[in-house]
Design an enzyme around this catalytic site. Structure first.
Site, PDB file in Angstrom:
ATOM      1  N   CYS A  81       1.035  -1.226  -0.026  1.00  0.00           N
ATOM      2  CA  CYS A  81      -0.030  -0.076   0.052  1.00  0.00           C
ATOM      3  C   CYS A  81       0.878   1.293   0.138  1.00  0.00           C
ATOM      4  O   CYS A  81       0.228   2.441   0.016  1.00  0.00           O
ATOM      5  CB  CYS A  81      -0.824  -0.099   1.277  1.00  0.00           C
ATOM      6  SG  CYS A  81      -2.081  -1.534   1.017  1.00  0.00           S
ATOM      7  N   CYS A 201     -14.495  -0.079   6.338  1.00  0.00           N
ATOM      8  CA  CYS A 201     -13.329  -0.295   5.434  1.00  0.00           C
ATOM      9  C   CYS A 201     -13.330   0.411   4.205  1.00  0.00           C
ATOM     10  O   CYS A 201     -14.192   0.998   3.744  1.00  0.00           O
ATOM     11  CB  CYS A 201     -13.984  -1.793   4.941  1.00  0.00           C
ATOM     12  SG  CYS A 201     -14.175  -3.236   6.319  1.00  0.00           S
ATOM     13  N   SER A 202     -12.044   0.691   3.618  1.00  0.00           N
ATOM     14  CA  SER A 202     -11.840   1.273   2.460  1.00  0.00           C
ATOM     15  C   SER A 202     -12.657   0.445   1.479  1.00  0.00           C
ATOM     16  O   SER A 202     -12.755  -0.325   1.371  1.00  0.00           O
ATOM     17  CB  SER A 202     -10.304   1.576   2.259  1.00  0.00           C
ATOM     18  OG  SER A 202      -9.657   0.385   2.291  1.00  0.00           O
ATOM     19  N   HIS A 329      -9.315   3.404  -2.169  1.00  0.00           N
ATOM     20  CA  HIS A 329      -7.936   3.078  -2.132  1.00  0.00           C
ATOM     21  C   HIS A 329      -7.465   2.427  -3.349  1.00  0.00           C
ATOM     22  O   HIS A 329      -7.548   1.154  -3.177  1.00  0.00           O
ATOM     23  CB  HIS A 329      -8.034   2.327  -0.721  1.00  0.00           C
ATOM     24  CG  HIS A 329      -6.462   1.783  -0.423  1.00  0.00           C
ATOM     25  ND1 HIS A 329      -5.472   2.461  -0.846  1.00  0.00           N
ATOM     26  CD2 HIS A 329      -6.157   0.794   0.559  1.00  0.00           C
ATOM     27  CE1 HIS A 329      -4.194   1.775  -0.182  1.00  0.00           C
ATOM     28  NE2 HIS A 329      -4.983   0.861   0.476  1.00  0.00           N
TER      29      HIS A 329
END
Lengths: 384, 142
Positions: A81, A201-202, A329
């Protein structure tokens, strides 16, 4: 260390573009960033391209086929990430080394819906559910509950992160999800892995972001200092050994080490920051990173979210872009997209979500997986 | 069918079977810094020592460091289940699944004492051998 500047930066609106190619998304962001600087691909001396899912498939070269094959150096990077931020940092280092004085960094990702990972091992065995869980929400829920264990942090406090970031996203036209989510809705949403519900949650989305990075002499020669952002710190760490190494990565320590190095490099402290874009891949992650980045004392993250200090208008606004929770994301793009947010804020161009008088901002990304390891990047930017 | 094809397969490479067929968890201890890791290692990842790595059996007793109750997982995986991180007595930590406890955060305590148990996972290899794994179960006060 020689000063390095962002002289152009932009991102595409994060969303789902199944009909588009990965390269075309990266190319669009690259052209937006070049337009922001008033430059052409012919001015660029090297391209740094971050992408995770197609890391071995020459994404940078494919982007140049879309916008101009000038024959410049292309470096393709992948680092979980932290991919986008690592990519940006590689470009910055090349300028500091004196190799180039104007480079382009692009982060791009195209993602499906649903949980990352899964499937059978080559020997046919499915680890999930037997060896605990390898899903990202499960891992970050375990990290959140470790904080609960130490400090009594509650489900409600974690849920407030999602309420705040979703609220911020209503002011960001480039965010994927732009709607208010009241606390009751966040807490009543589908439980993914306790205590993270679906709204904590993304979102997996497609996205791209790009930055034009310049040396001081180049920025001055091109007359770009007016809107330039000085990179005060650009630090990268990997997960150091902890006794939990083979059970779960320590996202706290890798972030604390990186933040410490960044503050030292920049000669500033957390109290000097006007805003922070941190890696809220899950609501639980945002709270632990308040402490890891020094925004509050150990054990105080629950109180910090309760006090409203990290909301727009508070003492230290966090994720005014909407964060990964609502902006989305796209793994390889995230690290440059959060630089875009801080740059836009420091330029005073963030519209309804503007942090008044913002002078110094910090960006943070942190990722990894069980059985592999972790990576963290922290940048500190200042209006030039 | 030859006898050997029904022998259990370990789900992880540090799960071993002794001469009597009893399962245990193989580990390594660094005689330099004391770090304990699952599996066989030539170099210590804690201190970088390149010798003095001692082969040990990991403890089958530990405590829950952290956990989550997983409600949504990958397609085909049965939920809910409890995913735990366990600190083993004498060093080392493992991720695993907790059995014998209701999948409800109210039922799980931090620091809960657990023991390692070995179970047939219900999964089989392409040649029909059962995969065995370690799991955790609560244990009483010793």
């Amino acid at each position: 260390m020689a000063n390095v500047y962002i002289v152009g930066i932009d991102m595409i609106a994060f969303g789902r573009y199944p009909e588009r190619s990965l390269a075309s998304l990266g190319a669009e962001a690259a052209l937006l960033a070049l337009d922001d600087a008033g430059l052409s691909i012919r001015d660029v001396q090297a391209l740094y391209c971050g992408n995770l899912m197609e890391a071995h498939l020459m994404v940078g070269q494919r982007i140049l086929r879309e916008i101009g094959q000038t024959g410049i150096a292309v470096v393709n990077t992948a680092n979980a990430c932290a991919t986008g931020a690592t990519t940006f940092r590689e470009g910055l280092i090349a300028i500091q080394a004196g190799l180039y004085d104007l480079v382009l960094a692009v982060g791009v990702e195209q993602m499906g819906k649903g949980l990352l990972g899964g499937g059978k091992r080559p020997d046919g065995f499915v680890e999930e559910g037997v060896l605990g869980s390898g899903t990202m929400p499960a891992m970050f829920s375990q990290i959140g509950l470790e904080h609960s264990r130490m400090y009594g942090t509650t489900f409600t406090q974690f849920a407030k992160v999602a309420v705040k970031n979703h609220h911020h996203s209503t002011m960001n036209p480039k965010a994927m999800s732009r709607r208010e989510t009241p606390l009751e809705e966040v807490m009543a949403a589908e439980m993914i892995a306790y205590p993270n519900t679906k709204l904590m949650c993304s979102i997996n989305v497609d996205g791209a972001a790009a930055a034009v990075i310049a040396s001081e002499s180049s920025a001055r020669r091109l007359g770009l200092m007016d809107r330039a952002l000085r990179v005060r710190a650009s630090e990268l760490t990997s997960g150091p050994y902890t006794p939990h190494e083979f059970a779960i990565p320590d996202f706290n320590l890798v972030t604390r080490n990186c933040a410490h190095a960044a503050y030292e490099r920049a000669g500033v402290g957390a109290s000097d920051l006007d805003l922070v874009e941190l890696h809220d891949c899950f609501a639980t992650a945002e709270l632990v990173h308040y402490e890891n980045l020094g925004l509050c004392s150990p054990g105080e993250a629950g109180n910090l979210i309760d006090s409203g200090s990290t909301a727009l208008g508070g003492r230290i606004p966090v994720n005014v872009s909407g964060g990964l929770l609502s902006k989305g994301h796209p793994l390889g793009a995230t690290g440059i997209a959060n630089l875009y947010e801080v740059a836009t804020q420091l330029r005073g161009a963030a519209g309804a979500r503007q942090v008044p008088g913002a002078k110094i901002g910090l960006t943070h990304v942190c990722g990894g997986t069980p059985d592999r390891g972790s990576a963290c990047v922290v940048h500190i930017l200042e209006k030039a | 069918m030859p006898e050997s094809t029904r022998l259990p397969l370990p789900a992880v490479n540090f799960l071993r079977f002794d001469d009597e067929g009893a399962a245990y968890l193989q580990g390594t201890r660094c005689t330099d810094c004391g770090a304990v890791a699952p599996g066989v290692r030539a170099v210590c990842n804690a201190c970088g020592a390149r010798s003095g790595m001692e082969s040990i059996r990991l403890s089958e007793r530990g405590t829950i460091s952290t956990y989550t109750v997983v409600h949504r997982s990958f397609p085909g995986v049965k939920t809910p289940f409890i995913a735990v991180i366990v600190d083993l007595e004498g060093g080392g930590a493992l991720k695993g699944s907790l059995l014998g406890v209701k999948e409800d955060p109210q039922e799980i305590r931090y620091g809960m004492r657990v023991k390692v148990v070995y179970r047939d996972t219900g999964q089989t290899s392409s040649d029909g051998r059962p995969f065995y794994s370690y799991y955790f179960e609560p244990r009483g006060v010793p």
